[in-house]
Design an enzyme around this catalytic site. Structure first.
Site, PDB file in Angstrom:
ATOM      1  N   ARG A  21       0.838  -1.209   0.000  1.00 40.74           N
ATOM      2  CA  ARG A  21       0.000   0.000   0.000  1.00 40.74           C
ATOM      3  C   ARG A  21       0.867   1.251   0.000  1.00 40.74           C
ATOM      4  O   ARG A  21       0.613   2.198  -0.748  1.00 40.74           O
ATOM      5  CB  ARG A  21      -0.931  -0.007   1.207  1.00 40.74           C
ATOM      6  N   ALA A  25       1.008   4.034  -2.917  1.00 38.59           N
ATOM      7  CA  ALA A  25       0.669   5.418  -2.546  1.00 38.59           C
ATOM      8  C   ALA A  25       1.800   6.363  -2.933  1.00 38.59           C
ATOM      9  O   ALA A  25       1.545   7.478  -3.416  1.00 38.59           O
ATOM     10  CB  ALA A  25       0.376   5.500  -1.050  1.00 38.59           C
ATOM     11  N   GLY A  27       3.847   5.955  -5.388  1.00 41.87           N
ATOM     12  CA  GLY A  27       3.761   6.103  -6.840  1.00 41.87           C
ATOM     13  C   GLY A  27       2.706   7.111  -7.247  1.00 41.87           C
ATOM     14  O   GLY A  27       2.940   7.945  -8.134  1.00 41.87           O
ATOM     15  N   GLU A  39       2.221  22.329 -14.378  1.00 39.69           N
ATOM     16  CA  GLU A  39       1.502  23.588 -14.156  1.00 39.69           C
ATOM     17  C   GLU A  39       2.513  24.705 -13.886  1.00 39.69           C
ATOM     18  O   GLU A  39       3.373  24.577 -13.013  1.00 39.69           O
ATOM     19  CB  GLU A  39       0.560  23.467 -12.956  1.00 39.69           C
ATOM     20  N   GLN A  44       6.887  27.373 -10.838  1.00 36.80           N
ATOM     21  CA  GLN A  44       7.515  28.602 -10.322  1.00 36.80           C
ATOM     22  C   GLN A  44       7.711  28.514  -8.810  1.00 36.80           C
ATOM     23  O   GLN A  44       8.768  28.891  -8.286  1.00 36.80           O
ATOM     24  CB  GLN A  44       6.660  29.826 -10.671  1.00 36.80           C
ATOM     25  N   TRP A  58      19.882  29.300   6.576  1.00 31.67           N
ATOM     26  CA  TRP A  58      20.830  30.393   6.782  1.00 31.67           C
ATOM     27  C   TRP A  58      20.196  31.519   7.604  1.00 31.67           C
ATOM     28  O   TRP A  58      20.829  32.084   8.491  1.00 31.67           O
ATOM     29  CB  TRP A  58      21.289  30.919   5.421  1.00 31.67           C
ATOM     30  N   GLU A  80      -1.171  25.039  -3.681  1.00 30.38           N
ATOM     31  CA  GLU A  80      -1.205  25.127  -5.147  1.00 30.38           C
ATOM     32  C   GLU A  80      -1.623  23.796  -5.763  1.00 30.38           C
ATOM     33  O   GLU A  80      -2.421  23.762  -6.712  1.00 30.38           O
ATOM     34  CB  GLU A  80       0.163  25.547  -5.696  1.00 30.38           C
ATOM     35  N   GLU A  96     -18.303  24.530 -19.930  1.00 30.46           N
ATOM     36  CA  GLU A  96     -19.264  25.635 -19.867  1.00 30.46           C
ATOM     37  C   GLU A  96     -19.164  26.361 -18.520  1.00 30.46           C
ATOM     38  O   GLU A  96     -18.796  25.790 -17.511  1.00 30.46           O
ATOM     39  CB  GLU A  96     -20.699  25.128 -20.089  1.00 30.46           C
ATOM     40  N   HIS A  98     -20.275  27.995 -15.145  1.00 29.53           N
ATOM     41  CA  HIS A  98     -21.298  27.772 -14.132  1.00 29.53           C
ATOM     42  C   HIS A  98     -20.866  28.514 -12.878  1.00 29.53           C
ATOM     43  O   HIS A  98     -19.689  28.528 -12.520  1.00 29.53           O
ATOM     44  CB  HIS A  98     -21.460  26.277 -13.840  1.00 29.53           C
TER      45      HIS A  98
END
Length: 132
Positions: A21, A25, A27, A39, A44, A58, A80, A96, A98
Site C-alpha cells: 500500500r 501510494a 507512486g 503547471e 515557479q 541560513w 497550489e 461551460e 457555471h
C-alpha cells in the site's frame, strides 16, 4: 449486473496493506508531483522553494524559526496542488461556465493567495528580525 459486494471498495488501493500500500501510494504521490510540475504556477513555486528552503537554514536562528520558514514555502506548494486538483476536477465536469464552478475555482485561488501572504509575512518578519 455486478457480482461485487456493494460494501467492497472499487479501488484496489483500498484493499492493499502494508508495504504494498505504501509503495503504491508513493507512486500516486510522485505522479501528482509530476502532474503539478506541468503547471506553470507550481513549477515557479517549486523553483522558488529550491532557493528559499536552503535560505531558511541560513536565516533561521533556531530550529523552530528554520522549520517555520521552510514549512511556509512548502505550504504554498501544497495549497497550489490542491487548487490545481480543484480546477482539474471542475474542468473535467465540462467547459461551460457555471456559477458554482467559478466559485470553487475562485476559492481555490484565494487559498493560494492566503498561503502566499502567510509565507511572505513569515519571511519578512524573519528577515526583519535577523537584520534589525
Amino acid at each position: 449486473m455486478s457480482t461485487q459486494d456493494p460494501h467492497e471498495p472499487v479501488d484496489a488501493q483500498k484493499r492493499r496493506t502494508g508495504l504494498t500500500r505504501i509503495a503504491h501510494a508513493l507512486g500516486y504521490s510522485l505522479d501528482g508531483l509530476r502532474a503539478g510540475w506541468g503547471e506553470t504556477a507550481f513549477r515557479q513555486e517549486a523553483l522558488a522553494a529550491m532557493v528559499l528552503i536552503p535560505a531558511a537554514f541560513w536565516i533561521g536562528r533556531t530550529w523552530v524559526e528554520t522549520a517555520l520558514l521552510a514549512s511556509s514555502v512548502v505550504l504554498v506548494m501544497v495549497v497550489e496542488l490542491l487548487n490545481t486538483g480543484i480546477e482539474t476536477a471542475i474542468d473535467r465536469i465540462g467547459p461551460e461556465w457555471h456559477d458554482l464552478s467559478k466559485r470553487a475555482k475562485d476559492m481555490g485561488s484565494a487559498a493560494v493567495l492566503l498561503s502566499l501572504l502567510v509565507c511572505a509575512g513569515i519571511w519578512v518578519a524573519a528577515i526583519w528580525s535577523h537584520w534589525a
